[in-house]
Design a protein around this motif. Structure first.
Motif, mmCIF file in Angstrom:
data_model
loop_
_atom_site.group_PDB
_atom_site.id
_atom_site.type_symbol
_atom_site.label_atom_id
_atom_site.label_comp_id
_atom_site.label_asym_id
_atom_site.label_seq_id
_atom_site.Cartn_x
_atom_site.Cartn_y
_atom_site.Cartn_z
ATOM 1 N N THR A 69 17.480 107.236 26.290
ATOM 2 C CA THR A 69 16.481 107.772 27.218
ATOM 3 C C THR A 69 17.160 108.012 28.555
ATOM 4 O OG1 THR A 69 15.797 105.510 27.779
ATOM 5 C CG2 THR A 69 14.500 106.665 26.124
ATOM 6 N N ASN A 70 16.768 109.081 29.228
ATOM 7 C CA ASN A 70 17.397 109.441 30.498
ATOM 8 C C ASN A 70 16.419 109.529 31.659
ATOM 9 O OD1 ASN A 70 20.093 109.820 29.474
ATOM 10 N ND2 ASN A 70 19.308 111.639 28.423
ATOM 11 N N ARG A 71 15.159 109.771 31.363
ATOM 12 C CA ARG A 71 14.180 109.949 32.434
ATOM 13 C C ARG A 71 13.708 108.595 32.962
ATOM 14 N NH1 ARG A 71 10.582 114.374 29.153
ATOM 15 N NH2 ARG A 71 10.226 112.500 27.898
ATOM 16 N N ILE A 72 13.464 108.550 34.255
ATOM 17 C CA ILE A 72 12.855 107.363 34.837
ATOM 18 C C ILE A 72 11.370 107.367 34.467
ATOM 19 C CG2 ILE A 72 12.347 106.124 36.967
ATOM 20 C CD1 ILE A 72 15.323 106.248 36.284
ATOM 21 N N GLY A 73 10.915 106.294 33.823
ATOM 22 C CA GLY A 73 9.515 106.268 33.415
ATOM 23 C C GLY A 73 9.291 105.398 32.200
ATOM 24 N N ASP A 74 8.382 105.823 31.340
ATOM 25 C CA ASP A 74 7.892 104.984 30.241
ATOM 26 C C ASP A 74 8.384 105.419 28.868
ATOM 27 O OD1 ASP A 74 6.397 103.576 32.139
ATOM 28 O OD2 ASP A 74 4.717 104.988 31.946
ATOM 29 N N ASP A 75 9.450 106.223 28.797
ATOM 30 C CA ASP A 75 9.899 106.729 27.502
ATOM 31 C C ASP A 75 10.268 105.607 26.535
ATOM 32 O OD1 ASP A 75 9.482 109.303 28.332
ATOM 33 O OD2 ASP A 75 11.598 109.772 28.665
ATOM 34 N N ASP A 76 10.978 104.583 27.022
ATOM 35 C CA ASP A 76 11.367 103.476 26.138
ATOM 36 C C ASP A 76 10.139 102.744 25.605
ATOM 37 O OD1 ASP A 76 14.552 102.817 26.341
ATOM 38 O OD2 ASP A 76 13.806 103.783 28.155
ATOM 39 N N GLU A 77 9.181 102.516 26.470
ATOM 40 C CA GLU A 77 7.973 101.803 26.052
ATOM 41 C C GLU A 77 7.241 102.575 24.959
ATOM 42 O OE1 GLU A 77 3.884 99.912 27.997
ATOM 43 O OE2 GLU A 77 5.381 100.893 29.272
ATOM 44 N N ARG A 78 7.136 103.887 25.131
ATOM 45 C CA ARG A 78 6.460 104.711 24.113
ATOM 46 C C ARG A 78 7.224 104.654 22.787
ATOM 47 N NH1 ARG A 78 6.386 108.636 28.485
ATOM 48 N NH2 ARG A 78 4.338 108.677 29.495
ATOM 49 N N PHE A 79 8.556 104.754 22.874
ATOM 50 C CA PHE A 79 9.351 104.765 21.646
ATOM 51 C C PHE A 79 9.244 103.431 20.922
ATOM 52 C CE2 PHE A 79 13.038 104.228 19.004
ATOM 53 C CZ PHE A 79 13.189 105.471 18.411
ATOM 54 N N VAL A 80 9.385 102.350 21.646
ATOM 55 C CA VAL A 80 9.329 101.030 21.020
ATOM 56 C C VAL A 80 7.969 100.799 20.372
ATOM 57 C CG1 VAL A 80 9.290 98.552 21.512
ATOM 58 C CG2 VAL A 80 11.134 99.975 22.409
ATOM 59 N N ARG A 81 6.904 101.199 21.037
ATOM 60 C CA ARG A 81 5.567 101.047 20.478
ATOM 61 C C ARG A 81 5.436 101.844 19.175
ATOM 62 N NH1 ARG A 81 2.909 101.995 24.833
ATOM 63 N NH2 ARG A 81 2.609 104.231 24.552
ATOM 64 N N ALA A 82 5.939 103.080 19.183
ATOM 65 C CA ALA A 82 5.855 103.919 17.985
ATOM 66 C C ALA A 82 6.753 103.381 16.872
ATOM 67 C CB ALA A 82 6.237 105.359 18.329
ATOM 68 N N ALA A 83 7.939 102.869 17.242
ATOM 69 C CA ALA A 83 8.862 102.328 16.237
ATOM 70 C C ALA A 83 8.263 101.098 15.561
ATOM 71 C CB ALA A 83 10.191 101.979 16.897
ATOM 72 N N ARG A 84 7.617 100.258 16.339
ATOM 73 C CA ARG A 84 6.984 99.061 15.780
ATOM 74 C C ARG A 84 5.861 99.461 14.820
ATOM 75 N NH1 ARG A 84 6.376 95.826 20.542
ATOM 76 N NH2 ARG A 84 4.499 97.057 20.892
ATOM 77 N N ALA A 85 5.072 100.449 15.215
ATOM 78 C CA ALA A 85 3.970 100.897 14.363
ATOM 79 C C ALA A 85 4.473 101.527 13.068
ATOM 80 C CB ALA A 85 3.099 101.895 15.125
ATOM 81 N N ALA A 86 5.650 102.169 13.130
ATOM 82 C CA ALA A 86 6.201 102.858 11.961
ATOM 83 C C ALA A 86 6.963 101.917 11.028
ATOM 84 C CB ALA A 86 7.120 103.996 12.410
ATOM 85 N N GLY A 87 7.173 100.672 11.448
ATOM 86 C CA GLY A 87 7.895 99.730 10.596
ATOM 87 C C GLY A 87 9.397 99.817 10.712
ATOM 88 N N VAL A 88 9.895 100.390 11.800
ATOM 89 C CA VAL A 88 11.347 100.427 12.038
ATOM 90 C C VAL A 88 11.846 98.990 12.163
ATOM 91 C CG1 VAL A 88 13.149 101.134 13.663
ATOM 92 C CG2 VAL A 88 11.241 102.676 13.143
ATOM 93 N N ARG A 89 13.009 98.703 11.571
ATOM 94 C CA ARG A 89 13.532 97.336 11.587
ATOM 95 C C ARG A 89 14.502 97.079 12.743
ATOM 96 N NH1 ARG A 89 14.629 98.518 6.137
ATOM 97 N NH2 ARG A 89 16.852 98.225 6.522
ATOM 98 N N HIS A 90 15.309 98.078 13.103
ATOM 99 C CA HIS A 90 16.436 97.828 14.011
ATOM 100 C C HIS A 90 16.603 99.020 14.949
ATOM 101 C CE1 HIS A 90 21.083 96.997 14.365
ATOM 102 N NE2 HIS A 90 20.440 96.715 15.484
#
Length: 281
Positions: A69-90
């Protein structure tokens, strides 16, 4: 399946190349047309961190992800939330070496610290990659080297243990494809600390020409960076440069050797492989 983000950038592009055609790879990009070097077998999908529906589609069936992620903001939070919901392991996250420097308090470093904390607390398995400055940053000098035989930079004598992006990518691929890297935070550097003047000398040596070095003042550096970045990022970069002047970025880490089994590439190695970018007509 492995999801790669940031595939049009310096590290993501190399990660895609290193993964090769034998892996089941999906690439998330805002503009899929800009993705180059991917295997014909790779699944390239359009999406953006701000578009949660596109994240959900990209992460469906994914077990491991490379996060840039490069933008200052909430991109990481959005990705982590979506990854957790999708069942990503790592998740393998591209961070920065400055997070370990208590004296580094610029906006970009504070953002990286916050996003590292977010990932640690997510419940997902994680690996953190903390590189120093990329050797490829000196490609910004190519136009003046070609046209004027001159390098212009801030802090010509302060040193940075800069790293070849290919080494960062190779460590990332091992973390994505091998066991034993979860819960690790890897500081990644080149084999020696170099100044801009050192790099200028090496460029000139390999080009077979005499290159001049011109030290940029603070105002000139601010104006030059302002052509590429918003003011808040410019000030963060200048503050980071001040930390380099205080010798905060010269330490060398053996991590590339420990993870890949071979020494980190030198700046001379990097120049030899990119010399055509600096050659004049």
């Amino acid at each position: 399946m492995i999801l790669v983000t940031g595939a049009t950038g310096t590290i993501g592009r190399e990660v895609v190349r290193c993964l090769g055609p034998e892996r089941d790879v999906r690439i998330l990009a805002r503009d899929p047309a800009r993705v180059v070097g991917a295997s014909p077998c790779a699944d390239v999908v359009a999406g953006d961190y701000a578009d949660e529906a596109s994240l959900a589609r990209a992460l469906a069936g994914v077990s491991r992800a490379f996060l840039v992620t490069n933008r200052i903001g909430d991109d990481d939070e959005r990705f982590v939330r979506a990854a957790r919901a999708a069942g990503v392991r790592h998740v393998v996250k591209l961070s920065a070496a400055a997070v370990n420097d208590a004296g580094a308090q610029d906006l970009i470093t504070r953002q990286q610290r916050a996003t590292e904390g977010l990932l640690r607390a997510s419940g997902l398995a994680w690996t953190l990659l903390r590189p120093r400055s990329f050797m490829s940053n000196t490609l910004a000098w190519a136009p003046s080297v070609r046209e004027e035989r001159v390098v212009r930079a801030l802090n010509g004598t302060s040193r940075n243990a800069c790293v070849d992006p290919r080494d960062v990518a190779e460590v990332a691929v091992r973390a994505l494809t091998q066991e034993g890297h979860t819960g690790c935070a890897y500081t990644l550097t080149g084999p020696e600390p170099l100044s801009a003047r050192d790099q200028t000398r090496e460029l000139g040596r390999q080009l077979g020409i005499e290159l001049a070095f011109e030290e940029l003042g603070l105002d000139a550096a601010r104006a030059l960076l302002g052509r590429r970045y918003p003011p808040t990022v410019v000030e963060a970069l200048l503050e980071s440069a001040r930390r380099q002047e205080e010798n905060a970025k010269s330490a060398v880490a053996p991590t590339v050797l420990e993870v890949t089994g071979r020494p980190a590439r030198s700046y001379a190695d990097w120049v030899a492989d990119h010399l055509s970018a600096f050659r004049g007509p």
